[in-house]
Design a protein around this motif. Sequence first.
Motif, PDB file in Angstrom:
ATOM      1  N   ASN A  87       0.846  -1.201   0.000  1.00  0.00           N
ATOM      2  CA  ASN A  87       0.000   0.000   0.000  1.00  0.00           C
ATOM      3  C   ASN A  87       0.878   1.246   0.000  1.00  0.00           C
ATOM      4  O   ASN A  87       1.980   1.215   0.564  1.00  0.00           O
ATOM      5  CB  ASN A  87      -0.866   0.038   1.262  1.00  0.00           C
ATOM      6  CG  ASN A  87      -1.848  -1.106   1.319  1.00  0.00           C
ATOM      7  OD1 ASN A  87      -1.433  -2.281   1.321  1.00  0.00           O
ATOM      8  ND2 ASN A  87      -3.116  -0.797   1.371  1.00  0.00           N
ATOM      9  N   CYS A  88       0.352   2.315  -0.596  1.00  0.00           N
ATOM     10  CA  CYS A  88       1.072   3.598  -0.584  1.00  0.00           C
ATOM     11  C   CYS A  88       1.364   3.975   0.872  1.00  0.00           C
ATOM     12  O   CYS A  88       0.466   3.933   1.716  1.00  0.00           O
ATOM     13  CB  CYS A  88       0.239   4.670  -1.273  1.00  0.00           C
ATOM     14  SG  CYS A  88       0.892   6.327  -1.025  1.00  0.00           S
ATOM     15  N   GLU A  89       2.600   4.342   1.162  1.00  0.00           N
ATOM     16  CA  GLU A  89       2.983   4.609   2.548  1.00  0.00           C
ATOM     17  C   GLU A  89       2.497   5.971   3.052  1.00  0.00           C
ATOM     18  O   GLU A  89       2.728   6.317   4.200  1.00  0.00           O
ATOM     19  CB  GLU A  89       4.501   4.475   2.718  1.00  0.00           C
ATOM     20  CG  GLU A  89       4.936   3.027   2.564  1.00  0.00           C
ATOM     21  CD  GLU A  89       6.412   2.799   2.851  1.00  0.00           C
ATOM     22  OE1 GLU A  89       6.790   2.839   4.032  1.00  0.00           O
ATOM     23  OE2 GLU A  89       7.160   2.586   1.881  1.00  0.00           O
ATOM     24  N   VAL A  90       1.812   6.744   2.202  1.00  0.00           N
ATOM     25  CA  VAL A  90       1.212   7.997   2.663  1.00  0.00           C
ATOM     26  C   VAL A  90      -0.308   7.872   2.713  1.00  0.00           C
ATOM     27  O   VAL A  90      -0.921   8.023   3.755  1.00  0.00           O
ATOM     28  CB  VAL A  90       1.657   9.195   1.793  1.00  0.00           C
ATOM     29  CG1 VAL A  90       0.838  10.439   2.124  1.00  0.00           C
ATOM     30  CG2 VAL A  90       3.134   9.490   2.017  1.00  0.00           C
ATOM     31  N   CYS A  91      -0.959   7.554   1.562  1.00  0.00           N
ATOM     32  CA  CYS A  91      -2.439   7.541   1.547  1.00  0.00           C
ATOM     33  C   CYS A  91      -3.019   6.142   1.787  1.00  0.00           C
ATOM     34  O   CYS A  91      -4.239   5.985   1.878  1.00  0.00           O
ATOM     35  CB  CYS A  91      -2.968   8.128   0.239  1.00  0.00           C
ATOM     36  SG  CYS A  91      -2.672   7.058  -1.186  1.00  0.00           S
ATOM     37  N   GLN A  92      -2.145   5.141   1.917  1.00  0.00           N
ATOM     38  CA  GLN A  92      -2.545   3.754   2.233  1.00  0.00           C
ATOM     39  C   GLN A  92      -3.339   3.056   1.121  1.00  0.00           C
ATOM     40  O   GLN A  92      -3.853   1.953   1.330  1.00  0.00           O
ATOM     41  CB  GLN A  92      -3.357   3.677   3.557  1.00  0.00           C
ATOM     42  CG  GLN A  92      -2.676   4.301   4.764  1.00  0.00           C
ATOM     43  CD  GLN A  92      -1.289   3.728   5.036  1.00  0.00           C
ATOM     44  OE1 GLN A  92      -1.055   2.528   4.864  1.00  0.00           O
ATOM     45  NE2 GLN A  92      -0.358   4.568   5.416  1.00  0.00           N
ATOM     46  N   LEU A 126       5.469   4.871  -2.873  1.00  0.00           N
ATOM     47  CA  LEU A 126       4.306   5.759  -2.933  1.00  0.00           C
ATOM     48  C   LEU A 126       3.512   5.549  -4.215  1.00  0.00           C
ATOM     49  O   LEU A 126       4.048   5.057  -5.214  1.00  0.00           O
ATOM     50  CB  LEU A 126       4.755   7.222  -2.908  1.00  0.00           C
ATOM     51  CG  LEU A 126       5.517   7.735  -1.693  1.00  0.00           C
ATOM     52  CD1 LEU A 126       5.851   9.202  -1.903  1.00  0.00           C
ATOM     53  CD2 LEU A 126       4.715   7.563  -0.417  1.00  0.00           C
ATOM     54  N   CYS A 127       2.226   5.994  -4.176  1.00  0.00           N
ATOM     55  CA  CYS A 127       1.464   6.075  -5.421  1.00  0.00           C
ATOM     56  C   CYS A 127       1.940   7.345  -6.141  1.00  0.00           C
ATOM     57  O   CYS A 127       2.530   8.224  -5.509  1.00  0.00           O
ATOM     58  CB  CYS A 127      -0.037   6.128  -5.133  1.00  0.00           C
ATOM     59  SG  CYS A 127      -0.612   7.661  -4.406  1.00  0.00           S
ATOM     60  N   GLN A 128       1.693   7.435  -7.443  1.00  0.00           N
ATOM     61  CA  GLN A 128       2.215   8.570  -8.215  1.00  0.00           C
ATOM     62  C   GLN A 128       1.681   9.908  -7.695  1.00  0.00           C
ATOM     63  O   GLN A 128       2.392  10.903  -7.675  1.00  0.00           O
ATOM     64  CB  GLN A 128       1.865   8.400  -9.695  1.00  0.00           C
ATOM     65  CG  GLN A 128       2.768   7.357 -10.359  1.00  0.00           C
ATOM     66  CD  GLN A 128       2.325   7.037 -11.760  1.00  0.00           C
ATOM     67  OE1 GLN A 128       1.147   6.758 -11.983  1.00  0.00           O
ATOM     68  NE2 GLN A 128       3.247   7.058 -12.698  1.00  0.00           N
ATOM     69  N   ARG A 129       0.407   9.896  -7.268  1.00  0.00           N
ATOM     70  CA  ARG A 129      -0.196  11.150  -6.813  1.00  0.00           C
ATOM     71  C   ARG A 129       0.519  11.685  -5.559  1.00  0.00           C
ATOM     72  O   ARG A 129       0.868  12.854  -5.468  1.00  0.00           O
ATOM     73  CB  ARG A 129      -1.683  10.924  -6.517  1.00  0.00           C
ATOM     74  CG  ARG A 129      -2.513  12.180  -6.718  1.00  0.00           C
ATOM     75  CD  ARG A 129      -3.956  11.926  -6.457  1.00  0.00           C
ATOM     76  NE  ARG A 129      -4.143  11.491  -5.072  1.00  0.00           N
ATOM     77  CZ  ARG A 129      -5.320  11.337  -4.494  1.00  0.00           C
ATOM     78  NH1 ARG A 129      -6.409  11.542  -5.185  1.00  0.00           N
ATOM     79  NH2 ARG A 129      -5.424  10.942  -3.249  1.00  0.00           N
ATOM     80  N   CYS A 130       0.768  10.793  -4.596  1.00  0.00           N
ATOM     81  CA  CYS A 130       1.449  11.215  -3.370  1.00  0.00           C
ATOM     82  C   CYS A 130       2.898  11.626  -3.669  1.00  0.00           C
ATOM     83  O   CYS A 130       3.420  12.567  -3.060  1.00  0.00           O
ATOM     84  CB  CYS A 130       1.433  10.108  -2.321  1.00  0.00           C
ATOM     85  SG  CYS A 130      -0.199   9.872  -1.615  1.00  0.00           S
ATOM     86  N   ASN A 131       3.521  10.917  -4.607  1.00  0.00           N
ATOM     87  CA  ASN A 131       4.906  11.239  -4.956  1.00  0.00           C
ATOM     88  C   ASN A 131       5.003  12.668  -5.497  1.00  0.00           C
ATOM     89  O   ASN A 131       5.913  13.414  -5.151  1.00  0.00           O
ATOM     90  CB  ASN A 131       5.420  10.237  -5.996  1.00  0.00           C
ATOM     91  CG  ASN A 131       6.923  10.336  -6.186  1.00  0.00           C
ATOM     92  OD1 ASN A 131       7.659  10.566  -5.226  1.00  0.00           O
ATOM     93  ND2 ASN A 131       7.363  10.189  -7.413  1.00  0.00           N
TER      94      ASN A 131
END
Length: 264
Positions: A87-92, A126-131
């Motif tokens: 899972n994305c480590e920011v938005c999960q 991360l997912c691209q959006r969070c990156n």
Amino acid sequence: MDTSLPNPKKSSITPETKFEPSGYSYIVLCTNDDYSKPPVVYRGDRVIEHFFEDMAIEEEYINDILGEPEPLIMNDEAEQAFQLTTNCEVCQTLFDENVIKVRDHAHHGITRDPRKKDYTNYRLALCQRCNLSLKEPSYIPVLFHNDKPISCIPNNMEKYVSLTIGNRRFLDTCQFLNSSLDTLVKNLSQEGPTHFRQFKKAFPSEDIAKLLLRKNEYCYDYVDCEERLQERQLPSKEAFHNRLTDEPISEIRIIITLLKFGIP
Ligand SMILES: [Zn+2]
């Protein structure tokens, strides 16, 4: 008309004090401590001009670092951690064919650990959006703590105080941490000097650190010229009288000050 000035028909006393800067101190900090610098302390003439000259020199130093970002460097341990993250480590959000997993890295590197052979600047999966949203600001934040807003920085509707010169943005931390420096230091020093990493580097002696991690007495009225700063002993008790508040320093505070500086 409403005014904050005293009524001229009644006798009154308005305390007036002109403050002139006698020096300054600052420290250049980077998330990668290898680029941080030791504190700079200046006292002397042309304080304001000198300060802005120093800031321009630091801007050049920092722009050079920002201009040469590090490419992504992975080691086995980091690659394994990346592969195992689901899972994305920011938005999960769960990674799948629509939510692409990318390697986020520190563009200016991570403080080198001499005990580790393999260097990596990888931080998170991360997912691209969070990156994209974690992109570092392109300006250089210059942080200062000003209990009362200074006149050259207008305090606008959003209570967001800032001033931009070149690539430097001067930001008042009082807008985010709304307490006096004395209170903030007191709160943070409750567990000893643990949270004062840069401070400990400058003052490694615990005895000295204990004296400095609190607001100390200062004879504002007495220090009226550069020569006063060259004196090697504390001035008389009268010199601590505060003309602005018309308050003399108490006996007990004088004794504490003398003891702190090792004067019997
Ligand atoms: Zn995300």
